[in-house]
Design an enzyme around this catalytic site. Structure first.
Site, PDB file in Angstrom:
ATOM      1  N   SER A   1       0.837  -1.196   0.000  1.00 20.44           N
ATOM      2  CA  SER A   1       0.000   0.000   0.000  1.00 20.44           C
ATOM      3  C   SER A   1       0.881   1.258   0.000  1.00 20.44           C
ATOM      4  O   SER A   1       1.732   1.416  -0.866  1.00 20.44           O
ATOM      5  CB  SER A   1      -0.971  -0.039   1.185  1.00 20.44           C
ATOM      6  OG  SER A   1      -1.966   0.934   1.066  1.00 20.44           O
TER       7      SER A   1
ATOM      8  N   ASP B   1      -9.297  -3.071  -6.455  1.00 18.73           N
ATOM      9  CA  ASP B   1      -8.529  -2.063  -5.728  1.00 18.73           C
ATOM     10  C   ASP B   1      -8.499  -0.774  -6.559  1.00 18.73           C
ATOM     11  O   ASP B   1      -8.289  -0.829  -7.782  1.00 18.73           O
ATOM     12  CB  ASP B   1      -7.103  -2.593  -5.525  1.00 18.73           C
ATOM     13  CG  ASP B   1      -6.280  -1.806  -4.529  1.00 18.73           C
ATOM     14  OD1 ASP B   1      -6.466  -0.576  -4.428  1.00 18.73           O
ATOM     15  OD2 ASP B   1      -5.431  -2.420  -3.866  1.00 18.73           O
TER      16      ASP B   1
ATOM     17  N   HIS C   1      -8.591  -3.889  -1.987  1.00 24.47           N
ATOM     18  CA  HIS C   1      -7.350  -3.512  -1.320  1.00 24.47           C
ATOM     19  C   HIS C   1      -7.203  -4.286  -0.005  1.00 24.47           C
ATOM     20  O   HIS C   1      -8.154  -4.419   0.765  1.00 24.47           O
ATOM     21  CB  HIS C   1      -7.369  -2.011  -1.025  1.00 24.47           C
ATOM     22  CG  HIS C   1      -6.051  -1.453  -0.627  1.00 24.47           C
ATOM     23  ND1 HIS C   1      -4.991  -1.336  -1.495  1.00 24.47           N
ATOM     24  CD2 HIS C   1      -5.605  -0.968   0.563  1.00 24.47           C
ATOM     25  CE1 HIS C   1      -3.954  -0.795  -0.867  1.00 24.47           C
ATOM     26  NE2 HIS C   1      -4.296  -0.576   0.377  1.00 24.47           N
TER      27      HIS C   1
END
Length: 319
Positions: free
Chosen positions: A168, A263, A293
């Site tokens: 991330s 995502d 995600h």
């Protein structure tokens, strides 16, 4: 056919039909304090649910960053790590959208990768926005990489076999650190980018993805605005802040990139992989169908999480 969640993820989060309604979506745009508080509570709970991997030794050090600040880092040593200085190692950068997370909140997650791969890891407590905006987070990460290279012999690793890994926001920082390392001529063997946050312009909702967004478009604006201030979305944003902005991707280490189909980072990750390949860099790209995600943190035992973990471990062992 319309998008749909992976069946195992849908079952675990209690969605019978249609997209999920994640709690994070209720956090107002630019409310970084609430996003940090809720995100860190979740991150701590997820990490506490994992095995502690007591066979992995931990040792804490301090690294001098670019401005003289002492930066905490944690060195994870797998069982049986010997005195040979020929082995590989990884600098790991935790997720958190540039505004949240810590070494402690991903301690067991990192230890698990070390235990299963046999590769030691240096986990970095880089400073976070908005208290410490760009360039501090990426300079902290570079300082940790440079420190590991300088201390490779005493830590029994090979300075030419160091990789960058992050998920991330940490994945975006890993890609940005690779750019800094290239420009400063510090060798990096691999960049392992797990659903990385690469582009500050990903703030306008895609109607097809927005209902599935565990990390929302408002969350993404909050993180990037905290890091960049009013420069967000403008031509003033440098590549070492948002790697998708890089004009030149040549001379970078080979990359492993994975992202979920659902995502909001999907398109920027695919485009970054394409551009790396066009620049002559070897790339392995995975786009996992039905996955939002952070899908691998929902339940590490589900098949898609197991497949992605097996790929990461394979890459780590190959360094």
């Amino acid at each position: 056919m319309p998008f749909a969640l992976d069946a195992d993820i849908a079952r675990i989060i209690g969605v019978e039909s249609g997209p999920p309604k994640p709690a994070e979506s209720s956090v107002a745009r630019d409310d970084w304090q609430t996003l940090r508080a809720t995100g860190e509570e979740l991150m701590s709970a997820v990490d506490a649910s994992l095995p502690d991997h007591s066979t992995v030794a931990r040792e804490d050090f301090a690294v001098n960053s670019y401005d003289g600040t002492q930066l905490p880092v944690r060195w994870y040593i797998p069982e049986g790590h010997g005195s040979s200085s020929d082995g590989s190692a990884v600098v790991y950068l935790h997720g958190g959208g540039m505004i949240l997370g810590s070494v402690q909140r991903c301690d067991r997650y990192v230890a698990g990768h070390v235990a299963e791969s046999g590769v030691p890891v240096l986990s970095v407590d880089y400073r976070r926005a908005p208290e410490d905006p760009y360039p501090t987070p990426v300079e902290d990460c570079y300082a940790a990489l440079a420190w590991l290279a300088a201390h490779a012999d005493e830590l029994s690793v090979n300075a030419d076999r160091l990789a960058l890994m992050g998920d991330s926001g940490g994945g975006g920082l890993a890609a940005a650190t690779a750019l800094l390392a290239r420009d400063r001529e510090l060798p990096v063997a691999k960049q392992i980018l797990i659903y990385p946050m690469l582009d500050d312009r990903t703030t306008t909702p895609d109607p097809a993805l927005e209902p599935f967004a565990f990390w929302t478009y408002d969350n993404n604006y909050t993180g990037w605005h905290a890091l960049l201030g009013d420069a967000i979305g403008t031509s003033e944003v440098p590549a070492t802040a948002a790697p998708a902005r890089a004009r030149d991707l040549s001379g970078l280490p080979s990359a492993f990139i994975e992202v979920g189909e659902l995502d909001i980072f999907r398109d920027e990750c695919i485009e970054f992989a394409r551009r790396l390949a066009s620049a002559g860099t070897s790339v392995e790209l995975h786009v996992h169908p039905g996955c939002p995600h952070g899908y691998d943190r929902v339940d590490p035992s589900i098949p898609v999480a197991q497949r992605s973990r097996a790929d990461r471990l394979r890459v780590l062992r190959s360094l």
